[in-house]
Design a protein around this motif. Sequence first.
Motif, PDB file in Angstrom:
ATOM      1  N   HIS A   1       0.847  -1.312   0.003  1.00  8.04           N
ATOM      2  CA  HIS A   1      -0.004   0.135  -0.170  1.00  8.04           C
ATOM      3  C   HIS A   1       0.911   1.143   0.059  1.00  8.04           C
ATOM      4  CE1 HIS A   1      -3.997  -1.817   0.157  1.00  8.04           C
ATOM      5  NE2 HIS A   1      -3.406  -2.800   0.996  1.00  8.04           N
TER       6      HIS A   1
ATOM      7  N   ILE B   1       0.931   4.498  -2.765  1.00  3.35           N
ATOM      8  CA  ILE B   1       0.932   6.037  -2.149  1.00  3.35           C
ATOM      9  C   ILE B   1       2.122   6.547  -2.919  1.00  3.35           C
ATOM     10  CG2 ILE B   1       1.595   7.626  -0.309  1.00  3.35           C
ATOM     11  CD1 ILE B   1       0.169   5.575   1.364  1.00  3.35           C
TER      12      ILE B   1
ATOM     13  N   SER C   1      -2.657   7.537  -4.015  1.00  2.00           N
ATOM     14  CA  SER C   1      -3.246   8.039  -3.013  1.00  2.00           C
ATOM     15  C   SER C   1      -2.530   8.992  -2.261  1.00  2.00           C
ATOM     16  CB  SER C   1      -3.217   6.814  -2.194  1.00  2.00           C
ATOM     17  OG  SER C   1      -4.168   7.061  -0.949  1.00  2.00           O
TER      18      SER C   1
ATOM     19  N   SER D   1      -0.750  11.815   3.278  1.00  2.00           N
ATOM     20  CA  SER D   1      -1.300  12.302   4.797  1.00  2.00           C
ATOM     21  C   SER D   1      -2.479  12.294   4.947  1.00  2.00           C
ATOM     22  CB  SER D   1      -0.467  13.638   5.181  1.00  2.00           C
ATOM     23  OG  SER D   1      -0.910  13.927   6.528  1.00  2.00           O
TER      24      SER D   1
ATOM     25  N   TYR E   1      -5.527  10.038   5.068  1.00  2.69           N
ATOM     26  CA  TYR E   1      -6.533   9.730   3.956  1.00  2.69           C
ATOM     27  C   TYR E   1      -6.989   8.365   4.302  1.00  2.69           C
ATOM     28  CZ  TYR E   1      -8.327   9.623  -0.737  1.00  2.69           C
ATOM     29  OH  TYR E   1      -9.213   9.693  -1.953  1.00  2.69           O
ATOM     30  N   GLN E   2      -7.380   7.779   3.375  1.00  2.00           N
ATOM     31  CA  GLN E   2      -8.267   6.508   3.610  1.00  2.00           C
ATOM     32  C   GLN E   2      -7.533   5.443   4.662  1.00  2.00           C
ATOM     33  OE1 GLN E   2      -8.386   4.109   0.070  1.00  2.00           O
ATOM     34  NE2 GLN E   2      -6.380   4.333  -0.595  1.00  2.00           N
ATOM     35  N   HIS E   3      -6.407   5.540   4.534  1.00  2.00           N
ATOM     36  CA  HIS E   3      -5.736   4.351   5.669  1.00  2.00           C
ATOM     37  C   HIS E   3      -5.695   4.967   7.014  1.00  2.00           C
ATOM     38  CE1 HIS E   3      -4.273   2.108   2.402  1.00  2.00           C
ATOM     39  NE2 HIS E   3      -3.453   2.936   1.804  1.00  2.00           N
ATOM     40  N   GLY E   4      -5.761   6.398   7.186  1.00  2.00           N
ATOM     41  CA  GLY E   4      -5.922   6.977   8.227  1.00  2.00           C
ATOM     42  C   GLY E   4      -7.314   6.606   8.858  1.00  2.00           C
ATOM     43  N   GLU E   5      -8.154   7.034   7.952  1.00  2.73           N
ATOM     44  CA  GLU E   5      -9.578   6.682   8.323  1.00  2.73           C
ATOM     45  C   GLU E   5     -10.075   5.309   8.850  1.00  2.73           C
ATOM     46  OE1 GLU E   5     -11.541   8.021   4.846  1.00  2.73           O
ATOM     47  OE2 GLU E   5     -11.079  10.162   5.082  1.00  2.73           O
TER      48      GLU E   5
ATOM     49  N   GLU F   1       0.009   8.917   6.150  1.00  2.00           N
ATOM     50  CA  GLU F   1      -0.454   7.578   5.868  1.00  2.00           C
ATOM     51  C   GLU F   1       0.337   6.319   6.089  1.00  2.00           C
ATOM     52  OE1 GLU F   1      -4.123   7.106   3.593  1.00  2.00           O
ATOM     53  OE2 GLU F   1      -3.836   7.929   5.827  1.00  2.00           O
TER      54      GLU F   1
ATOM     55  N   ALA G   1      -0.154   5.257   9.488  1.00  2.00           N
ATOM     56  CA  ALA G   1      -1.527   4.637   9.592  1.00  2.00           C
ATOM     57  C   ALA G   1      -1.658   3.168   9.004  1.00  2.00           C
ATOM     58  CB  ALA G   1      -2.552   5.411   8.734  1.00  2.00           C
TER      59      ALA G   1
END
Length: 369
Positions: free
Chosen positions: A21, A25, A30, A33, A35-39, A232, A235
């Motif tokens: 992943h 990035i 992606s 900072s 973004y989806q992995h943090g969420e 990210e 994350a």
Amino acid sequence: MKIAATKHHFSPTSVDFILTHFREILEGKSFLSMYQHGENFEKNFAGYVGTKYAASCNSGTSALEIILRAIDVKDCEVIVPTMTFAATAYTVVSAGGRPVFADCTPDMTVDPEDVRKRLTSKTKAVITVHIGGLVSPHTYGLLDLCKEKGLLLIEDAAHAHGSMLDGKKAGSFGIAAGFSFFSTKVMTTGEGGMITTSDPDIYNKALLLRNHAKVNNTNYHREFGYNWRMAEVEALMGLAQLSELESFIRRRNEIAKVYDEEFSKVPRVVPLKVPARVRHNFYKYIAFLPPEVDRDLFHKKMKAEYQVTMGGYVYEVPCHLQPVFKDYATGSLPISEDLAKRHICPPIYYTMTDEEARYVVDSIGRCLA
């Protein structure tokens, strides 16, 4: 046999997940900072802890400061255990409050009765620190006291990922909690932190403050914020580590059991007793030396003669004795002062073998003989 104080662990599956992943990035597929992995990390961490919300940030220190700013401790007093890392108190000062230091109980967590003695009309919150990963039964006394006095209980859960009291996880007892993912922790992202809460106001304020207090993510600001964002790649590490956290805790408990058995043969060392109601993550395995032992010399001898690097203290100088906090110190806190001087933390980490744990205890016994 050479034993390190601590070692992080990423399984081959975790390494593949992170690299796959992160490559996406780096290839521009992606963002770098927040973004989806943090969420996903926030969602999964909240679900694991048992709170409605989680907000990632760049350190455990940031997590606590954001919480304290969110509840607005400016010009208020916050009770802080003296037996903690300086950053716990730093965050109170940075948020505009005044730390008031309290003594601990024999389990090294803050004493509810000593907290009660230090309450004033200016007190707004109490911070409890799950020292070494122990969620003490005294947490209930703090909750009762805070309810009685109309105060807010905040958890410094920097050490306590996955630790439980009566089946309830650290990070779900107070109004909010701050976790650290520093490199030595049971689960790590290198650097990084997380706020857990079920309070929507604290959650929304945390999202605002960590991103320069940008209103609706625009360059419009009504208050001071800061760059407290999580990258990210951190994350990604957090998602991988969280998926393995239960196995990390199981292994640490197995090592702790070996330590318990072996230390029963070393009369000069007394391990900290863990109540049956507690699921300890054993970020630290804590034991106590007799007062006549020169602990600094002991540490040096363990490394020089037995190649064992002992774990870091929690903590060797209580906050009220630190020069930086001299303006906040109000006298002796004897239990903390005694335990700070006498405790040791033998090495403990996921990949440690039973043989290595036995060697550590045997070396300690020989060192003290």
